[in-house]
Design an enzyme around this catalytic site. Structure first.
Site, PDB file in Angstrom:
ATOM      1  N   ARG A 177       0.865  -1.176   0.000  1.00  0.00           N
ATOM      2  CA  ARG A 177       0.000   0.000   0.000  1.00  0.00           C
ATOM      3  C   ARG A 177       0.905   1.231   0.000  1.00  0.00           C
ATOM      4  O   ARG A 177       1.701   1.410   0.923  1.00  0.00           O
ATOM      5  CB  ARG A 177      -0.898  -0.014   1.241  1.00  0.00           C
ATOM      6  CG  ARG A 177      -1.700   1.234   1.411  1.00  0.00           C
ATOM      7  CD  ARG A 177      -2.722   1.145   2.551  1.00  0.00           C
ATOM      8  NE  ARG A 177      -3.345   2.439   2.673  1.00  0.00           N
ATOM      9  CZ  ARG A 177      -3.198   3.260   3.710  1.00  0.00           C
ATOM     10  NH1 ARG A 177      -2.477   2.917   4.765  1.00  0.00           N
ATOM     11  NH2 ARG A 177      -3.768   4.445   3.714  1.00  0.00           N
TER      12      ARG A 177
ATOM     13  N   HIS B 163      -2.682  11.032   1.054  1.00  0.00           N
ATOM     14  CA  HIS B 163      -2.189  10.723   2.395  1.00  0.00           C
ATOM     15  C   HIS B 163      -1.538  12.007   2.936  1.00  0.00           C
ATOM     16  O   HIS B 163      -0.354  12.052   3.211  1.00  0.00           O
ATOM     17  CB  HIS B 163      -1.208   9.553   2.344  1.00  0.00           C
ATOM     18  CG  HIS B 163      -0.955   8.867   3.660  1.00  0.00           C
ATOM     19  ND1 HIS B 163      -1.150   7.516   3.862  1.00  0.00           N
ATOM     20  CD2 HIS B 163      -0.522   9.342   4.847  1.00  0.00           C
ATOM     21  CE1 HIS B 163      -0.836   7.194   5.111  1.00  0.00           C
ATOM     22  NE2 HIS B 163      -0.443   8.300   5.735  1.00  0.00           N
TER      23      HIS B 163
ATOM     24  N   GLU C 188      -7.325   8.376   6.253  1.00  0.00           N
ATOM     25  CA  GLU C 188      -7.609   8.960   7.563  1.00  0.00           C
ATOM     26  C   GLU C 188      -8.113  10.393   7.494  1.00  0.00           C
ATOM     27  O   GLU C 188      -7.445  11.330   7.971  1.00  0.00           O
ATOM     28  CB  GLU C 188      -6.361   8.881   8.458  1.00  0.00           C
ATOM     29  CG  GLU C 188      -5.853   7.456   8.655  1.00  0.00           C
ATOM     30  CD  GLU C 188      -4.662   7.359   9.611  1.00  0.00           C
ATOM     31  OE1 GLU C 188      -4.115   8.408   9.986  1.00  0.00           O
ATOM     32  OE2 GLU C 188      -4.278   6.241   9.961  1.00  0.00           O
TER      33      GLU C 188
ATOM     34  N   ASN D 202      -7.551   1.540   9.817  1.00  0.00           N
ATOM     35  CA  ASN D 202      -6.261   1.680  10.497  1.00  0.00           C
ATOM     36  C   ASN D 202      -6.527   1.711  11.995  1.00  0.00           C
ATOM     37  O   ASN D 202      -7.339   2.513  12.467  1.00  0.00           O
ATOM     38  CB  ASN D 202      -5.574   2.999  10.106  1.00  0.00           C
ATOM     39  CG  ASN D 202      -5.221   3.069   8.629  1.00  0.00           C
ATOM     40  OD1 ASN D 202      -5.344   2.078   7.900  1.00  0.00           O
ATOM     41  ND2 ASN D 202      -4.770   4.234   8.175  1.00  0.00           N
TER      42      ASN D 202
ATOM     43  N   TYR E  59      -4.671   1.545  16.010  1.00  0.00           N
ATOM     44  CA  TYR E  59      -3.443   1.587  16.797  1.00  0.00           C
ATOM     45  C   TYR E  59      -3.635   1.379  18.301  1.00  0.00           C
ATOM     46  O   TYR E  59      -2.859   0.692  18.927  1.00  0.00           O
ATOM     47  CB  TYR E  59      -2.701   2.915  16.549  1.00  0.00           C
ATOM     48  CG  TYR E  59      -2.081   2.946  15.171  1.00  0.00           C
ATOM     49  CD1 TYR E  59      -0.837   2.382  14.928  1.00  0.00           C
ATOM     50  CD2 TYR E  59      -2.773   3.484  14.078  1.00  0.00           C
ATOM     51  CE1 TYR E  59      -0.279   2.367  13.661  1.00  0.00           C
ATOM     52  CE2 TYR E  59      -2.228   3.472  12.810  1.00  0.00           C
ATOM     53  CZ  TYR E  59      -0.973   2.912  12.601  1.00  0.00           C
ATOM     54  OH  TYR E  59      -0.424   2.886  11.348  1.00  0.00           O
TER      55      TYR E  59
ATOM     56  N   GLU F 139      -3.652  -0.423   8.016  1.00  0.00           N
ATOM     57  CA  GLU F 139      -2.499  -0.075   8.854  1.00  0.00           C
ATOM     58  C   GLU F 139      -2.696  -0.655  10.243  1.00  0.00           C
ATOM     59  O   GLU F 139      -3.778  -0.531  10.839  1.00  0.00           O
ATOM     60  CB  GLU F 139      -2.345   1.452   9.045  1.00  0.00           C
ATOM     61  CG  GLU F 139      -1.814   2.207   7.879  1.00  0.00           C
ATOM     62  CD  GLU F 139      -1.682   3.705   8.158  1.00  0.00           C
ATOM     63  OE1 GLU F 139      -1.490   4.108   9.322  1.00  0.00           O
ATOM     64  OE2 GLU F 139      -1.797   4.470   7.187  1.00  0.00           O
TER      65      GLU F 139
HETATM   66  O1  IFM Z   1       2.478   7.249  10.282  1.00  0.00           O
HETATM   67  C1  IFM Z   1       1.094   7.305  10.418  1.00  0.00           C
HETATM   68  C2  IFM Z   1       0.427   7.178   9.071  1.00  0.00           C
HETATM   69  O2  IFM Z   1       0.850   8.138   8.178  1.00  0.00           O
HETATM   70  C3  IFM Z   1      -1.066   7.312   9.222  1.00  0.00           C
HETATM   71  N1  IFM Z   1      -1.567   6.417  10.230  1.00  0.00           N
HETATM   72  C4  IFM Z   1      -0.903   6.394  11.502  1.00  0.00           C
HETATM   73  C5  IFM Z   1       0.591   6.209  11.309  1.00  0.00           C
HETATM   74  C6  IFM Z   1       1.298   6.169  12.672  1.00  0.00           C
HETATM   75  O3  IFM Z   1       1.078   7.347  13.371  1.00  0.00           O
END
Ligand code: IFM
Length: 471
Positions: free
Chosen positions: A105, A148, A193, A319, A321, A377
């Site tokens: 990606r 992005h 995002e 995505n 985290y 992600e």
């Molecule tokens: O590095 C970023 C990415 O560009 C977008 N999503 C979160 C990642 C980590 O912060």
């Protein structure tokens, strides 16, 4: 689509390839990850890796402008050189293929491929053509993100995402790219995002362009989503064989107590992080609770906009985290209450794989038209060091294993998840944290640009090799 790079696997750390090290990554035998058609890849983004910001006709982006301002980015870092991928792309693709990764990606830098009058920049376009053709030759599935975060500065000078016209300029850009690149892209994502672009860029000013106003955030979000909605039919017309989607970052909010106020706070956290984007895309309406949180910030929406925004998607990129523990702020909203004694990453983010599973299963209940999902992600930052030519990123290995187990649980609960991309292929420019935070499964020494495959990547490669052998 698998690639054939097993020979290069033998150049990896001898201890891992001979199987003499314990393997803390390989998923259990009943995991959906063993399915041959579950795509396992890695992700990057243009401004974070390419460098070469002044070359071959590339124009400035809002991140060039923002990162040049004192105090905006840690240590004054910028993306001017980054991983020098613009010059090293061939070796980087070899490395990706050598790991047996099946998907890549990447994102396109809008200011590299078009000038302010909309005239294509051939040199910039050729860079992406060469890159995508090489990926296709290697049999790697390509996911291309159009935006992005590197908005051309000339568009920001005319209001950026606060200006409705930017959405139409985005559709022109999508038109050019899909006419030029049709046949080399398996899946197009319009935006990465939009929450970050709208809220961090225009709501609290932590990201480029650095404006801070809740009303700006909701209007910028509307124009971003409109841009997405305008681009989807253009991509469909120009490149019918590819999939079309969008990538959203999602956040888990948990209540600090059983009190009704804290439960409501956690609900509002998820409205602000998830429903703000997913409701317009999948229900054709903004969540009204958002305007309880931010009274008086309703965006200007023209007739037909919500229909444009909610046109069907082929996939939704997710995505994920971390989670945020929240309590009521005593007024309309929520406040973070960081938990003590929990595992955290170099970013300070809590490691909480259950949040991914719970959000995915929740979305399946909330959105009856939920499209197939790719985890576009997931990953973590750690302060990785090279020792004797190796990087032992133990925490990342465990992080990935646990998050992939959460994905497997969501699949078993009935969520249609088709693949997973590691964030990131290599250490890179982590926005306001510059080069200090290392998210890669490949280490980058920024003084020499030497790449060193971390142990996490070796183990992913080992698993992919085993999976391929069993197929
Ligand atoms: O590095 C970023 C990415 O560009 C977008 N999503 C979160 C990642 C980590 O912060």
């Amino acid at each position: 689509m698998a690639n054939d790079a097993s020979a290069v696997f033998d150049t990896l750390s001898p201890a891992v390839s001979k199987g003499s090290l314990a393997d803390p990554f390989t998923p259990p035998a009943d995991s959906a990850l063993w399915r041959k058609n579950f795509l396992l890849g890695a992700a990057t983004a243009s401004y974070q890796i390419e460098g070469a910001v002044d070359e071959d006709g590339r124009l400035p982006s809002i991140w060039d402008t923002f990162s040049a301002k004192p105090g905006k980015v840690l240590a004054g870092d910028t993306g001017a050189v980054a991983c020098d991928h613009y010059h090293r792309w061939e070796a980087d693709i070899e490395m990706l293929a050598s790991l047996g990764l099946e998907g890549y990606r990447l994102s396109i830098a809008w200011p590299r491929v078009m000038d302010a009058a909309g005239v294509p920049n051939r040199k910039g376009l050729d860079f992406y053509k060469r890159l995508l053709n090489r990926l296709k030759e290697k049999g790697i599935t390509t996911f291309v993100t159009l935006y992005h975060w590197d908005l051309p500065q000339h568009l920001e000078d005319r209001g950026g995402w606060l200006n409705r016209d930017t959405a139409y300029r985005f559709a022109d850009y999508a038109d050019l790219m899909s006419r030029e690149l049709a046949g080399t892209v398996d899946a197009w994502a319009t935006l990465n995002e939009p929450w970050c672009s709208a809220y961090l860029g225009y709501g609290n000013g932590h990201h480029a362009p650095g404006l801070a106003n809740d009303r700006f955030a909701t209007q910028a979000m509307h124009h971003l989503l409109l841009a997405h909605g305008l681009a989807v039919p253009v991509l469909r017309a120009n490149d019918p064989a590819s999939q079309k989607g969008i990538v959203a970052n999602i956040g888990r909010g948990t209540p600090n107590s059983d009190s009704a106020a804290d439960q409501r706070a956690a609900h509002l956290f998820e409205v602000q992080h998830n429903a703000w984007i997913l409701d317009p895309l999948l229900k054709g309406a903004y969540p009204q609770d958002l305007f309880e949180l931010w009274p008086g910030t309703e965006p200007l929406v023209l007739d037909g906009d919500m229909e444009t925004i909610s046109a069907p998607l082929d996939f939704l990129g997710i995505n994920y985290y971390f989670r945020t523990n929240v309590a009521s702020d005593g007024a309309h909203g929520f406040r973070d209450v960081p938990l003590e004694g929990v595992e955290r990453t170099q970013m300070g983010w809590e490691v909480y794989p259950d949040g991914l599973r719970d959000l995915l299963t929740g979305f399946k209940k909330t959105y009856h038209n939920l499209p197939p999902i790719y985890i576009t992600e997931n990953g973590m930052a750690s302060d990785d060091q090279v020792t004797d030519g190796h990087v032992d990123d133990t925490q990342r290995i465990s992080f990935l294993k646990r998050h992939l187990a959460a994905v497997d649980q969501a699949i078993k609960a009935g969520v249609d998840i088709r693949g997973y991309f590691l964030w990131s292929l290599m250490d890179n420019f982590e926005w306001v944290f510059g080069y200090e935070r290392r998210f890669g499964v490949v280490h980058v020494d920024y003084s020499t640009q030497k790449r060193t495959v971390k142990r996490s990547a070796e183990l992913v490669a080992k698993f992919l090799k085993e999976r391929k052998a069993r197929a």
